[in-house]
Scaffold this motif. Structure first.
Motif, PDB file in Angstrom:
ATOM      1  N   LYS A 231       0.836  -1.211   0.000  1.00 35.10           N
ATOM      2  CA  LYS A 231       0.000   0.000   0.000  1.00 35.10           C
ATOM      3  C   LYS A 231       0.874   1.265   0.000  1.00 35.10           C
ATOM      4  CE  LYS A 231      -4.059  -2.079   0.664  1.00 35.10           C
ATOM      5  NZ  LYS A 231      -3.619  -3.469   0.565  1.00 35.10           N
ATOM      6  N   THR A 232       0.472   2.238  -0.801  1.00 40.24           N
ATOM      7  CA  THR A 232       1.163   3.531  -0.822  1.00 40.24           C
ATOM      8  C   THR A 232       0.631   4.371   0.330  1.00 40.24           C
ATOM      9  OG1 THR A 232       1.402   3.398  -3.197  1.00 40.24           O
ATOM     10  CG2 THR A 232       1.587   5.589  -2.232  1.00 40.24           C
ATOM     11  N   CYS A 233       1.558   4.920   1.128  1.00 34.37           N
ATOM     12  CA  CYS A 233       1.155   5.636   2.346  1.00 34.37           C
ATOM     13  C   CYS A 233       1.664   7.069   2.325  1.00 34.37           C
ATOM     14  CB  CYS A 233       1.731   4.945   3.578  1.00 34.37           C
ATOM     15  SG  CYS A 233       1.253   3.216   3.708  1.00 34.37           S
ATOM     16  N   VAL A 234       0.769   8.000   2.604  1.00 37.78           N
ATOM     17  CA  VAL A 234       1.143   9.410   2.743  1.00 37.78           C
ATOM     18  C   VAL A 234       1.204   9.736   4.233  1.00 37.78           C
ATOM     19  CG1 VAL A 234       0.154  11.720   2.520  1.00 37.78           C
ATOM     20  CG2 VAL A 234       0.384  10.282   0.511  1.00 37.78           C
ATOM     21  N   GLU A 269       8.219   9.576  -5.022  1.00 39.27           N
ATOM     22  CA  GLU A 269       7.394   8.538  -5.680  1.00 39.27           C
ATOM     23  C   GLU A 269       8.061   7.165  -5.663  1.00 39.27           C
ATOM     24  OE1 GLU A 269       4.418   9.053  -6.668  1.00 39.27           O
ATOM     25  OE2 GLU A 269       4.216  11.207  -7.105  1.00 39.27           O
ATOM     26  N   CYS A 320      -2.766   8.007  -2.800  1.00 40.82           N
ATOM     27  CA  CYS A 320      -2.325   6.984  -1.837  1.00 40.82           C
ATOM     28  C   CYS A 320      -3.483   6.064  -1.470  1.00 40.82           C
ATOM     29  CB  CYS A 320      -1.791   7.652  -0.572  1.00 40.82           C
ATOM     30  SG  CYS A 320      -3.042   8.542   0.346  1.00 40.82           S
ATOM     31  N   CYS A 345      -7.696   7.284  -1.470  1.00 40.79           N
ATOM     32  CA  CYS A 345      -7.309   6.896  -0.107  1.00 40.79           C
ATOM     33  C   CYS A 345      -8.525   6.294   0.604  1.00 40.79           C
ATOM     34  CB  CYS A 345      -6.810   8.125   0.648  1.00 40.79           C
ATOM     35  SG  CYS A 345      -6.514   7.805   2.388  1.00 40.79           S
TER      36      CYS A 345
END
Ligand code: NDP
Length: 453
Positions: A231-234, A269, A320, A345
């Motif tokens: 998972k892409t997390c901000v 990125e 994200c 998100c």
């Protein structure tokens, strides 16, 4: 006709004018609690809510100190001892120029419910000062901390009130505060948590808030059969909570892509890996530099300045799956919340306290994403502080694995309590109601047992 919440809030606002963050925190809790109060006349009769919004004690004091140029400086110190129904007051100290009584009261109020959720016997409090450690020498920070503790020591103690860190108060500040306390009272006791490892601190305490917020995210994701893997997390902030949230996301196979500070944010990125995280830790904890320097070191990343008073924060426009706000209160407004949801998100776990404004919270709740409010999601910090108190009382130190396992199981329990309570009170999936009600019931029942005090 005014609703019961409006009538209650009118009283709180009249009694505590100009404390807008405090009003905001109380409003959210009271809104969740009205169905509970309606079902339990004993809480209304004993005026539990009215008592809960009134701190047991507020201490405010002058903090004079001398800077490196020999000039006298004066700051304001405060400690709000909010509620001791289930244990000694417990909560952090914040050193930041924005600190005022309304902010410390909002934090102390939230802390009461959060601590109730942790399963540990700790009451709620919070304190701090408008002192800004940024740009000060170690010597100046030490002189300030010594002066601050020269008043605070009268009011705290291992069985009375046990402060910890928060924004602007990390290991260095806790060390200076502890040294002065010990000198004044001539006792070595667990009066503060977040202490150094060789003088009573607990392993995993620095990591606890960030790790805990990620464990909470993982529990929320599990309810949909998912995990953080891939998972892409901000993440916002680049302090204690942000750093260790990033570390745990990496442990669990996620991809963190952002950091920020009060001047701006970076987006990488390619993902922030362990080497890049080590760079940020050294930058922030040792050199005490600005996050902008990240792009000097890693030029493929981009940096965006934060405009003061800007309508949106570009950080929340970064695409994200998971967001972990870990900087400060009210950092996500309604437009930021909309950007997050629109860009995909679907899980927000709050490392910071009250980082989302009420209209933003409504966006998360209405869009049915997984939304873990700070009170529940960031309770890992105070939970391990509670474990540090236990170790101090026993004069024992647990291993890293023991403390991390305890933290993990506490976060699982908090998630379970929030989810089950939300379901029981007719709002399945609403962790805001779940956290407020579960924390409240624990404290309210103790207050009932202890009579009108
Ligand atoms: P730190 O001081 O270590 O880091 C704070 C971070 O947030 C820094 O990057 C700071 O940037 C940024 N920040 C602070 N104020 C602002 C602001 N007004 N606008 C933009 N950025 C800001 O604090 P922590 O990591 O300990 O705390 C972060 C949040 O987590 C807070 O809300 C705190 O209450 C909450 N929290 C912390 C716990 C803990 O154990 N430490 C426990 C539970 C909650 P800059 O350096 O530029 O100021």
């Amino acid at each position: 006709m005014a609703s019961a919440v409006d009538t209650f809030m009118a009283g709180v606002i009249a009694k505590n004018p100009e404390q807008k963050e405090f009003h905001q925190a109380v409003h959210e809790v009271v809104e969740s609690l009205m169905p509970v109060i309606d079902k339990h006349p004993e809480y209304r009769k004993a005026k539990i809510l009215e008592r809960l919004v009134e701190p047991e004690r507020i201490i405010m004091f002058r903090v004079p100190w001398v800077d490196d140029r020999g000039e006298v400086q004066i700051n304001r110190g405060m400690r709000v001892e909010f509620n001791s129904a289930i244990g000694p007051y417990k909560g952090g100290l914040r050193f930041h120029p924005s600190v005022n009584l309304g902010i410390i009261k909002f934090l102390g109020f939230e802390q009461v419910f959060k601590n109730g959720l942790t399963t540990l016997p700790i009451g709620g409090g919070k304190g701090g000062s408008d002192f800004d450690p940024k740009g000060k020498s170690d010597n100046e920070v030490m002189h300030f901390c010594q002066s601050f503790m020269s008043e605070l020591f009268r009011h705290v103690g291992a069985d009375t009130d046990v402060p910890a860190g928060d924004i602007g108060v990390g290991g260095r500040e806790i060390g200076y505060l502890f040294g002065q306390y010990k000198r004044l009272v001539n006792r070595f006791e667990g009066v503060l948590t977040g202490k150094g490892l060789n003088w009573g601190g607990s392993l995993i305490r620095p990591e606890a808030t960030g790790y805990g917020a990620v464990y909470f995210a993982e529990e929320m994701l599990k309810t949909r059969g998912e995990s953080l893997k891939g998972k892409t997390c901000v993440i916002s902030g680049s302090g204690n909570v942000a750093q260790f949230a990033t570390e745990k996301i990496l442990d669990l196979g996620g991809k963190p892509v952002t950091f920020s500070d009060s001047n701006g944010s970076i987006v990488d990125e390619e993902g922030i890996d362990r080497e890049k995280l080590a760079f940020v830790m050294e930058l922030k904890n040792v050199r005490r530099g600005r996050i902008k320097e990240y792009v000097d070191k890693y030029p493929k990343a981009t940096y965006q300045v934060s405009e003061s008073g800007a309508k949106i924060n570009p950080l929340w426009q970064v695409k994200c799956d998971v967001a972990l706000p870990a900087a400060t209160q009210n950092e996500i407004n309604v437009e930021d919340a909309n950007h997050l949801v629109k860009n995909g998100c679907y899980c927000v776990s709050e490392g910071a306290n009250m980082p989302t404004m009420p209209e933003g919270v409504n966006v998360f709740l209405e869009s049915k994403i997984l939304y873990g409010p700070g009170k529940a999601a960031n309770a890992g910090g105070v939970a391990v502080s509670g474990l540090e108190m236990s170790q101090n009382s026993m004069r024992l130190a647990w291993t890293r694995e023991e403390v991390d396992n305890k933290l993990h199981s506490i976060m699982i329990s908090i998630h379970k309590a929030c989810a089950e309570t939300a379901e029981k009170y007719g709002a399945p999936g609403n962790y805001v109601n779940g956290a407020n009600i579960a924390g409240f019931i624990k404290v309210a029942d103790a207050m009932l047992d202890q009579g009108v005090v």
